[in-house]
Scaffold this motif. Structure first.
Motif, mmCIF file in Angstrom:
data_model
loop_
_atom_site.group_PDB
_atom_site.id
_atom_site.type_symbol
_atom_site.label_atom_id
_atom_site.label_comp_id
_atom_site.label_asym_id
_atom_site.label_seq_id
_atom_site.Cartn_x
_atom_site.Cartn_y
_atom_site.Cartn_z
ATOM 1 N N ASN A 75 0.800 -1.224 0.000
ATOM 2 C CA ASN A 75 0.000 0.000 0.000
ATOM 3 C C ASN A 75 0.839 1.284 0.000
ATOM 4 O O ASN A 75 0.330 2.352 -0.366
ATOM 5 C CB ASN A 75 -0.924 0.018 1.224
ATOM 6 N N THR A 76 2.109 1.194 0.414
ATOM 7 C CA THR A 76 2.874 2.436 0.594
ATOM 8 C C THR A 76 4.178 2.523 -0.185
ATOM 9 O O THR A 76 4.722 3.616 -0.354
ATOM 10 C CB THR A 76 3.202 2.631 2.084
ATOM 11 N N SER A 77 4.694 1.403 -0.643
ATOM 12 C CA SER A 77 6.039 1.426 -1.222
ATOM 13 C C SER A 77 6.072 1.733 -2.710
ATOM 14 O O SER A 77 7.140 2.016 -3.254
ATOM 15 C CB SER A 77 6.725 0.069 -0.980
ATOM 16 N N GLY A 78 4.923 1.630 -3.369
ATOM 17 C CA GLY A 78 4.918 1.761 -4.822
ATOM 18 C C GLY A 78 5.230 0.461 -5.530
ATOM 19 O O GLY A 78 5.329 0.426 -6.764
ATOM 20 N N PHE A 79 5.354 -0.642 -4.770
ATOM 21 C CA PHE A 79 5.615 -1.952 -5.361
ATOM 22 C C PHE A 79 4.536 -2.936 -4.906
ATOM 23 O O PHE A 79 4.021 -2.853 -3.802
ATOM 24 C CB PHE A 79 6.987 -2.481 -4.929
ATOM 25 N N ARG A 80 4.257 -3.870 -5.791
ATOM 26 C CA ARG A 80 3.320 -4.944 -5.487
ATOM 27 C C ARG A 80 3.898 -6.241 -6.002
ATOM 28 O O ARG A 80 4.899 -6.247 -6.741
ATOM 29 C CB ARG A 80 1.938 -4.684 -6.101
ATOM 30 N N ASP A 81 3.287 -7.349 -5.665
ATOM 31 C CA ASP A 81 3.711 -8.644 -6.209
ATOM 32 C C ASP A 81 2.461 -9.490 -6.438
ATOM 33 O O ASP A 81 1.332 -9.058 -6.198
ATOM 34 C CB ASP A 81 4.704 -9.333 -5.274
ATOM 35 N N ASP A 82 2.676 -10.686 -6.929
ATOM 36 C CA ASP A 82 1.532 -11.544 -7.276
ATOM 37 C C ASP A 82 1.240 -12.596 -6.210
ATOM 38 O O ASP A 82 0.690 -13.648 -6.492
ATOM 39 C CB ASP A 82 1.777 -12.229 -8.623
ATOM 40 N N THR A 83 1.603 -12.295 -4.959
ATOM 41 C CA THR A 83 1.311 -13.222 -3.868
ATOM 42 C C THR A 83 -0.178 -13.160 -3.518
ATOM 43 O O THR A 83 -0.892 -12.243 -3.912
ATOM 44 C CB THR A 83 2.149 -12.868 -2.624
ATOM 45 N N TYR A 84 -0.626 -14.133 -2.747
ATOM 46 C CA TYR A 84 -2.034 -14.189 -2.349
ATOM 47 C C TYR A 84 -2.409 -12.967 -1.522
ATOM 48 O O TYR A 84 -1.654 -12.528 -0.657
ATOM 49 C CB TYR A 84 -2.329 -15.447 -1.541
ATOM 50 N N PHE A 85 -3.613 -12.476 -1.795
ATOM 51 C CA PHE A 85 -4.141 -11.351 -1.033
ATOM 52 C C PHE A 85 -5.485 -11.703 -0.416
ATOM 53 O O PHE A 85 -5.759 -11.432 0.740
ATOM 54 C CB PHE A 85 -4.266 -10.107 -1.931
ATOM 55 N N HIS A 86 -6.341 -12.348 -1.201
ATOM 56 C CA HIS A 86 -7.676 -12.736 -0.752
ATOM 57 C C HIS A 86 -7.637 -14.161 -0.216
ATOM 58 O O HIS A 86 -7.018 -15.048 -0.804
ATOM 59 C CB HIS A 86 -8.666 -12.649 -1.920
ATOM 60 N N VAL A 87 -8.298 -14.388 0.899
ATOM 61 C CA VAL A 87 -8.283 -15.708 1.511
ATOM 62 C C VAL A 87 -8.871 -16.774 0.589
ATOM 63 O O VAL A 87 -8.446 -17.934 0.605
ATOM 64 C CB VAL A 87 -9.029 -15.678 2.874
ATOM 65 N N CYS A 88 -9.819 -16.400 -0.256
ATOM 66 C CA CYS A 88 -10.409 -17.365 -1.189
ATOM 67 C C CYS A 88 -9.389 -17.820 -2.236
ATOM 68 O O CYS A 88 -9.392 -18.978 -2.654
ATOM 69 C CB CYS A 88 -11.636 -16.774 -1.874
ATOM 70 N N ASP A 89 -8.527 -16.893 -2.651
ATOM 71 C CA ASP A 89 -7.478 -17.280 -3.597
ATOM 72 C C ASP A 89 -6.520 -18.278 -2.952
ATOM 73 O O ASP A 89 -6.048 -19.224 -3.602
ATOM 74 C CB ASP A 89 -6.711 -16.042 -4.059
ATOM 75 N N LEU A 90 -6.235 -18.057 -1.684
ATOM 76 C CA LEU A 90 -5.361 -18.977 -0.951
ATOM 77 C C LEU A 90 -5.987 -20.369 -0.871
ATOM 78 O O LEU A 90 -5.325 -21.382 -1.118
ATOM 79 C CB LEU A 90 -5.105 -18.440 0.454
ATOM 80 N N ILE A 91 -7.264 -20.431 -0.537
ATOM 81 C CA ILE A 91 -7.954 -21.720 -0.426
ATOM 82 C C ILE A 91 -8.008 -22.416 -1.779
ATOM 83 O O ILE A 91 -7.766 -23.625 -1.893
ATOM 84 C CB ILE A 91 -9.374 -21.518 0.137
#
Length: 270
Positions: free
Chosen positions: A120-136
């Protein structure tokens, strides 16, 4: 003095043991029970009076004598002093593992929170899980039952309910941590509970387990053994000495068994 009846009782009991062993060997199962049977057969002379009492008290109940000897084999095979020690060790390991899970899951929860903050603050993101449903969904990708029966309907949920309705990954890990830290251990069966309940291990643990195993088989017409079966302290001592193959320095006598019984009666009255 050895009487024909005594010889016959021993012969009948030993034939039951031989038949059980042969059946196990034919099926390729229960080697540990066969080892107990071999001990009983090798020390048959010591068990002569015990067999006489067993035959006298059980011969009028169809299948009872065999059922009792099967209890001796099973208890001796799976609840030896070494087996009970292993069960106690496993209990300690389970507690240690839960504490580790609690600590590590908390650490992971904090790391997940830090990662969200960086997203949210660094200007960088990645493709790791964010939503718990995606994890499941990801966790279930190798489960054919999930993929074929659940996944299609499961994928509809995130579209129906926005992120505010779902726990964060950090929330999930904190709950996992809390669950592990507050876990209450309990034995999965009565025999395990009895065998490991004492604060200090001793040979009494086996006797208590043996008593419960007999009780669980007692009470006709449900159990194969007659209700209220009471054997002498001498018989119980002889059976356990031989089933566990205790040497001269470890042998228990009738007085020892009587003491265990008395303590168990007192404990049940408290």
């Amino acid at each position: 003095m050895t009487t024909p009846q005594t010889k016959n009782a021993r012969k009948i009991c030993e034939q039951i043991l031989i038949n059980q062993k042969l059946s196990n060997v034919k099926l390729g199962i229960l080697r540990s029970e066969n080892a107990v049977a071999d001990r009983l057969l090798a020390r048959g002379l010591e068990l002569t009076k015990a067999y006489e009492e067993l035959h006298r008290k059980l011969c009028h109940y169809p299948g009872a004598l065999q059922a009792f000897l099967e209890v001796v084999l099973t208890t001796g095979a799976f609840w030896s002093l070494e087996d009970i020690a292993e069960a106690r060790k496993a209990r300690g390991e389970l507690n240690h593992i839960n504490q580790q899970i609690g600590r590590l899951a908390t650490e992971v929860a904090h790391l997940l929170t830090q990662r969200d903050q960086l997203h949210n603050t660094s200007g960088f993101r990645d493709d790791t899980y964010f939503h718990v449903c995606d994890l499941i969904k990801g966790a279930g990708k190798n489960n054919s039952e999930f993929v074929n029966r659940v996944q299609e309907r499961f994928e509809q949920l995130p579209a129906q309910f926005s992120l505010k309705y779902w726990p964060t990954l950090s929330d999930v890990m904190l709950e996992l941590s809390s669950d592990a830290k507050s876990a209450i251990q309990e034995a999965s069966d009565r025999l395990t509970d009895v065998a490991t309940s004492a604060l200090r291990p001793s040979r009494a643990d086996f006797f208590k387990t043996f008593f419960v195993a007999i009780k669980e088989k007692s009470g006709r017409p449900i159990g194969p053994l007659p209700s209220g079966l009471i054997l002498t302290d001498n018989t119980l001592a002889s059976l356990v000495n031989c089933a566990l193959d205790l040497d001269d320095e470890s042998l228990v006598d009738a007085a020892y068994v009587k003491g265990v019984r008395q303590r168990e009666r007192q404990a049940s009255q408290q």
